[in-house]
Design a protein around this motif. Structure first.
Motif, PDB file in Angstrom:
ATOM      1  N   THR A  42       0.852  -1.182   0.000  1.00 37.82           N
ATOM      2  CA  THR A  42       0.000   0.000   0.000  1.00 37.82           C
ATOM      3  C   THR A  42       0.891   1.235   0.000  1.00 37.82           C
ATOM      4  OG1 THR A  42      -1.707  -1.168   1.233  1.00 37.82           O
ATOM      5  CG2 THR A  42      -1.783   1.238   1.280  1.00 37.82           C
ATOM      6  N   ALA A  43       0.626   2.166  -0.912  1.00 35.30           N
ATOM      7  CA  ALA A  43       1.407   3.404  -0.960  1.00 35.30           C
ATOM      8  C   ALA A  43       1.183   4.180   0.334  1.00 35.30           C
ATOM      9  CB  ALA A  43       0.993   4.238  -2.167  1.00 35.30           C
ATOM     10  N   SER A  44       2.258   4.508   1.003  1.00 39.68           N
ATOM     11  CA  SER A  44       2.156   5.248   2.259  1.00 39.68           C
ATOM     12  C   SER A  44       3.478   5.943   2.537  1.00 39.68           C
ATOM     13  CB  SER A  44       1.839   4.296   3.427  1.00 39.68           C
ATOM     14  OG  SER A  44       2.935   3.427   3.658  1.00 39.68           O
ATOM     15  N   ARG A  45       3.436   6.857   3.468  1.00 41.34           N
ATOM     16  CA  ARG A  45       4.670   7.533   3.896  1.00 41.34           C
ATOM     17  C   ARG A  45       5.646   6.509   4.476  1.00 41.34           C
ATOM     18  NH1 ARG A  45       3.995  12.479   7.737  1.00 41.34           N
ATOM     19  NH2 ARG A  45       3.290  13.341   5.761  1.00 41.34           N
ATOM     20  N   ASP A  46       5.123   5.543   5.254  1.00 45.00           N
ATOM     21  CA  ASP A  46       5.990   4.515   5.845  1.00 45.00           C
ATOM     22  C   ASP A  46       6.706   3.703   4.771  1.00 45.00           C
ATOM     23  OD1 ASP A  46       5.415   5.229   8.460  1.00 45.00           O
ATOM     24  OD2 ASP A  46       3.891   3.678   8.717  1.00 45.00           O
ATOM     25  N   LEU A  47       5.987   3.321   3.721  1.00 42.44           N
ATOM     26  CA  LEU A  47       6.608   2.561   2.641  1.00 42.44           C
ATOM     27  C   LEU A  47       7.716   3.378   1.993  1.00 42.44           C
ATOM     28  CD1 LEU A  47       6.834   0.110   0.773  1.00 42.44           C
ATOM     29  CD2 LEU A  47       5.030   1.159  -0.640  1.00 42.44           C
ATOM     30  N   ARG A  48       7.437   4.642   1.697  1.00 44.59           N
ATOM     31  CA  ARG A  48       8.464   5.503   1.075  1.00 44.59           C
ATOM     32  C   ARG A  48       9.684   5.636   1.979  1.00 44.59           C
ATOM     33  NH1 ARG A  48       3.698   7.755  -0.508  1.00 44.59           N
ATOM     34  NH2 ARG A  48       3.673   9.280   1.177  1.00 44.59           N
ATOM     35  N   GLU A  49       9.465   5.758   3.280  1.00 41.11           N
ATOM     36  CA  GLU A  49      10.597   5.893   4.207  1.00 41.11           C
ATOM     37  C   GLU A  49      11.384   4.584   4.323  1.00 41.11           C
ATOM     38  OE1 GLU A  49      11.893   8.718   5.318  1.00 41.11           O
ATOM     39  OE2 GLU A  49      10.335   9.582   4.059  1.00 41.11           O
ATOM     40  N   GLN A  50      10.687   3.444   4.272  1.00 40.60           N
ATOM     41  CA  GLN A  50      11.394   2.152   4.281  1.00 40.60           C
ATOM     42  C   GLN A  50      12.261   2.027   3.032  1.00 40.60           C
ATOM     43  OE1 GLN A  50       8.398  -0.871   4.632  1.00 40.60           O
ATOM     44  NE2 GLN A  50       7.995  -0.422   6.778  1.00 40.60           N
ATOM     45  N   ILE A  51      11.707   2.421   1.903  1.00 34.75           N
ATOM     46  CA  ILE A  51      12.468   2.369   0.645  1.00 34.75           C
ATOM     47  C   ILE A  51      13.656   3.314   0.723  1.00 34.75           C
ATOM     48  CG2 ILE A  51      12.368   3.004  -1.799  1.00 34.75           C
ATOM     49  CD1 ILE A  51       9.461   1.809  -1.751  1.00 34.75           C
ATOM     50  N   ARG A  52      13.425   4.541   1.196  1.00 36.12           N
ATOM     51  CA  ARG A  52      14.514   5.519   1.301  1.00 36.12           C
ATOM     52  C   ARG A  52      15.642   4.972   2.187  1.00 36.12           C
ATOM     53  NH1 ARG A  52      14.046  10.493  -0.209  1.00 36.12           N
ATOM     54  NH2 ARG A  52      11.782  10.517   0.032  1.00 36.12           N
ATOM     55  N   GLY A  53      15.264   4.298   3.268  1.00 36.07           N
ATOM     56  CA  GLY A  53      16.265   3.746   4.179  1.00 36.07           C
ATOM     57  C   GLY A  53      17.038   2.570   3.591  1.00 36.07           C
ATOM     58  N   ALA A  54      16.482   1.938   2.572  1.00 39.25           N
ATOM     59  CA  ALA A  54      17.138   0.778   1.955  1.00 39.25           C
ATOM     60  C   ALA A  54      18.017   1.154   0.759  1.00 39.25           C
ATOM     61  CB  ALA A  54      16.083  -0.232   1.510  1.00 39.25           C
ATOM     62  N   LEU A  55      18.010   2.427   0.372  1.00 37.71           N
ATOM     63  CA  LEU A  55      18.804   2.845  -0.779  1.00 37.71           C
ATOM     64  C   LEU A  55      20.290   2.691  -0.500  1.00 37.71           C
ATOM     65  CD1 LEU A  55      16.999   6.139  -1.829  1.00 37.71           C
ATOM     66  CD2 LEU A  55      16.709   3.858  -2.818  1.00 37.71           C
ATOM     67  N   LYS A  56      21.009   2.362  -1.557  1.00 36.92           N
ATOM     68  CA  LYS A  56      22.473   2.257  -1.467  1.00 36.92           C
ATOM     69  C   LYS A  56      23.065   3.207  -2.497  1.00 36.92           C
ATOM     70  CE  LYS A  56      22.252  -2.583  -0.184  1.00 36.92           C
ATOM     71  NZ  LYS A  56      22.583  -3.956  -0.569  1.00 36.92           N
ATOM     72  N   ASN A  57      24.290   3.627  -2.255  1.00 38.79           N
ATOM     73  CA  ASN A  57      24.986   4.428  -3.247  1.00 38.79           C
ATOM     74  C   ASN A  57      25.345   3.548  -4.425  1.00 38.79           C
ATOM     75  OD1 ASN A  57      24.922   6.760  -1.678  1.00 38.79           O
ATOM     76  ND2 ASN A  57      26.836   6.253  -0.673  1.00 38.79           N
ATOM     77  N   GLU A  58      25.117   4.058  -5.626  1.00 39.46           N
ATOM     78  CA  GLU A  58      25.452   3.297  -6.832  1.00 39.46           C
ATOM     79  C   GLU A  58      26.955   3.349  -7.048  1.00 39.46           C
ATOM     80  OE1 GLU A  58      23.323   2.972 -11.002  1.00 39.46           O
ATOM     81  OE2 GLU A  58      24.458   4.834 -10.841  1.00 39.46           O
ATOM     82  N   MET A  59      27.528   2.210  -7.362  1.00 40.53           N
ATOM     83  CA  MET A  59      28.958   2.165  -7.653  1.00 40.53           C
ATOM     84  C   MET A  59      29.175   2.748  -9.048  1.00 40.53           C
ATOM     85  SD  MET A  59      29.974   1.061  -4.917  1.00 40.53           S
ATOM     86  CE  MET A  59      31.590   0.387  -4.850  1.00 40.53           C
ATOM     87  N   PRO A  60      30.083   3.706  -9.179  1.00 35.27           N
ATOM     88  CA  PRO A  60      30.310   4.324 -10.494  1.00 35.27           C
ATOM     89  C   PRO A  60      30.697   3.295 -11.539  1.00 35.27           C
ATOM     90  CG  PRO A  60      31.447   5.526  -8.762  1.00 35.27           C
ATOM     91  CD  PRO A  60      30.928   4.264  -8.149  1.00 35.27           C
ATOM     92  N   GLN A  61      30.041   3.396 -12.711  1.00 38.33           N
ATOM     93  CA  GLN A  61      30.332   2.503 -13.836  1.00 38.33           C
ATOM     94  C   GLN A  61      31.306   3.147 -14.812  1.00 38.33           C
ATOM     95  OE1 GLN A  61      28.841  -0.647 -14.272  1.00 38.33           O
ATOM     96  NE2 GLN A  61      28.098  -0.381 -12.205  1.00 38.33           N
ATOM     97  N   HIS A  62      31.365   4.473 -14.779  1.00 39.31           N
ATOM     98  CA  HIS A  62      32.170   5.216 -15.748  1.00 39.31           C
ATOM     99  C   HIS A  62      33.270   5.980 -15.027  1.00 39.31           C
ATOM    100  CE1 HIS A  62      28.968   4.334 -18.584  1.00 39.31           C
ATOM    101  NE2 HIS A  62      28.113   4.735 -17.635  1.00 39.31           N
TER     102      HIS A  62
END
Length: 63
Positions: A42-62
């Motif tokens: 279900t779309a919610s603020r909690d879901l967005r915050e869980q996703i935000r907390g799971a983000l990782k920095n992308e390793m540079p490809q170039h």
């Protein structure tokens, strides 16, 4: 710095392998839409915050 989220980090019955990368707000928006439409969340603020907390920095490809 670009951010990335990978469904393989969150085991699901569907075995989803989608990876989303981009600027933080783009990834949060796209990952939220994906979680709702594909995984039945279900779309919610909690879901967005869980996703935000799971983000990782992308390793540079170039260099």
């Amino acid at each position: 710095m670009r951010k990335v989220i990978d469904c393989r980090d969150f085991p699901s019955e569907s075995g989803c392998t989608l990876t989303i990368s981009g600027e933080e707000e783009e990834v949060v928006r796209a990952a939220t839409e994906h979680a709702v439409s594909v995984h039945g969340h279900t779309a919610s603020r909690d879901l967005r915050e869980q996703i935000r907390g799971a983000l990782k920095n992308e390793m540079p490809q170039h260099a």
